[in-house]
Design a protein around this motif. Sequence first.
Motif, PDB file in Angstrom:
ATOM      1  N   TYR A  58       2.684  -3.150   9.068  1.00  0.00           N
ATOM      2  CA  TYR A  58       3.036  -4.124   7.963  1.00  0.00           C
ATOM      3  C   TYR A  58       4.549  -4.501   8.020  1.00  0.00           C
ATOM      4  O   TYR A  58       5.227  -3.621   8.419  1.00  0.00           O
ATOM      5  N   TYR A 105       1.585  -6.763  -8.786  1.00  0.00           N
ATOM      6  CA  TYR A 105       1.252  -7.116  -7.453  1.00  0.00           C
ATOM      7  C   TYR A 105       0.396  -8.248  -7.457  1.00  0.00           C
ATOM      8  O   TYR A 105      -0.585  -8.351  -8.361  1.00  0.00           O
ATOM      9  N   HIS A 164      11.616   4.485  -5.104  1.00  0.00           N
ATOM     10  CA  HIS A 164      10.450   4.867  -4.476  1.00  0.00           C
ATOM     11  C   HIS A 164      10.570   6.428  -4.191  1.00  0.00           C
ATOM     12  O   HIS A 164      11.512   7.116  -3.818  1.00  0.00           O
ATOM     13  N   TYR A 166       7.973   8.914  -2.054  1.00  0.00           N
ATOM     14  CA  TYR A 166       6.986   9.033  -1.195  1.00  0.00           C
ATOM     15  C   TYR A 166       6.417  10.453  -1.066  1.00  0.00           C
ATOM     16  O   TYR A 166       4.935  10.507  -0.504  1.00  0.00           O
TER      17      TYR A 166
HETATM   18  C1  6PG Z   1       8.036  -1.658  -4.324  1.00  0.00           C
HETATM   19  C2  6PG Z   1       6.802  -2.156  -4.241  1.00  0.00           C
HETATM   20  C3  6PG Z   1       6.439  -2.905  -2.504  1.00  0.00           C
HETATM   21  C4  6PG Z   1       6.305  -1.842  -1.625  1.00  0.00           C
HETATM   22  C5  6PG Z   1       5.890  -2.324  -0.232  1.00  0.00           C
HETATM   23  C6  6PG Z   1       5.674  -1.318   0.931  1.00  0.00           C
HETATM   24  O1  6PG Z   1       8.220  -0.896  -5.325  1.00  0.00           O
HETATM   25  O2  6PG Z   1       8.861  -1.957  -3.807  1.00  0.00           O
HETATM   26  O3  6PG Z   1       5.502  -1.451  -4.405  1.00  0.00           O
HETATM   27  O4  6PG Z   1       7.551  -3.449  -2.459  1.00  0.00           O
HETATM   28  O5  6PG Z   1       7.466  -0.902  -1.461  1.00  0.00           O
HETATM   29  O6  6PG Z   1       4.575  -3.077  -0.553  1.00  0.00           O
HETATM   30  O7  6PG Z   1       4.895  -0.187   0.460  1.00  0.00           O
HETATM   31  P1  6PG Z   1       5.484   1.208   0.497  1.00  0.00           P
HETATM   32  O8  6PG Z   1       6.807   1.185   0.068  1.00  0.00           O
HETATM   33  O9  6PG Z   1       4.480   2.126  -0.038  1.00  0.00           O
HETATM   34  O10 6PG Z   1       5.603   1.244   2.092  1.00  0.00           O
END
Ligand code: 6PG
Length: 195
Positions: A58, A105, A164, A166
């Motif tokens: 992606y 989303y 983020h 993970y």
């Molecule tokens: C965010 C969003 C979105 C997400 C992407 C990629 O919080 O920034 O949820 O932009 O980062 O869809 O997904 P991943 O960050 O899980 O790879």
Amino acid sequence: MKEVVINDLPVTVQLDTTTGDFIPCAEKVVRNVSDLARMFSDQETVRQIVSLGDKLVYVIRYYPFFTSKSDMALGTTAILPGKVGDEYHMTKGHFHARDDQPEIYYCVQGEGFLQMESRAGDYHAVPWQAGTITHIPPQYAHRVINTGRTTLVFVASFHVAAGHEYELIEARGFKNIIIEHGGKAVEVPNPRRSI
Ligand code: 6PG
Ligand code: NI
């Protein structure tokens, strides 16, 4: 270090709903199978794909709107159709680093699922198609899976400060995984969670 442009006036961007490209685009990030190596169940197939030169899963595009008061951002994600073993292409999935940050989303092309799960294991998988909009509450991890034949494109709206995280998803995944079985997308228990 990126220059932060503060703009307290209205800003408009144009989205190409078939590619996820938007103009202007501030930042583009690509994720290949190697970036999601620990996310897919079929580790042998992951190793094969990576040894043969990797595969794009992606593309993410970000546009932050910095103002002198508070900073919202847009992201678009375009997930290519395809699988790793039986498991469909998907995003890594994450919690927001800040525990008070929700996200919206909006699916603009394709079909699939949005998985959401809290740290305590409250799990939801929502079928997705163009036009589906989901509000993701704070403290729910989120991942999108493309189960269709076209590129799945969605728009995300969030606060720049959300961040983020993970690690937990990397360690345990979501409650279920979504695989192709008999030509159809089915949800099955995540083998990593049933031990
Ligand atoms: C965010 C969003 C979105 C997400 C992407 C990629 O919080 O920034 O949820 O932009 O980062 O869809 O997904 P991943 O960050 O899980 O790879
Ligand atoms: Ni998010």
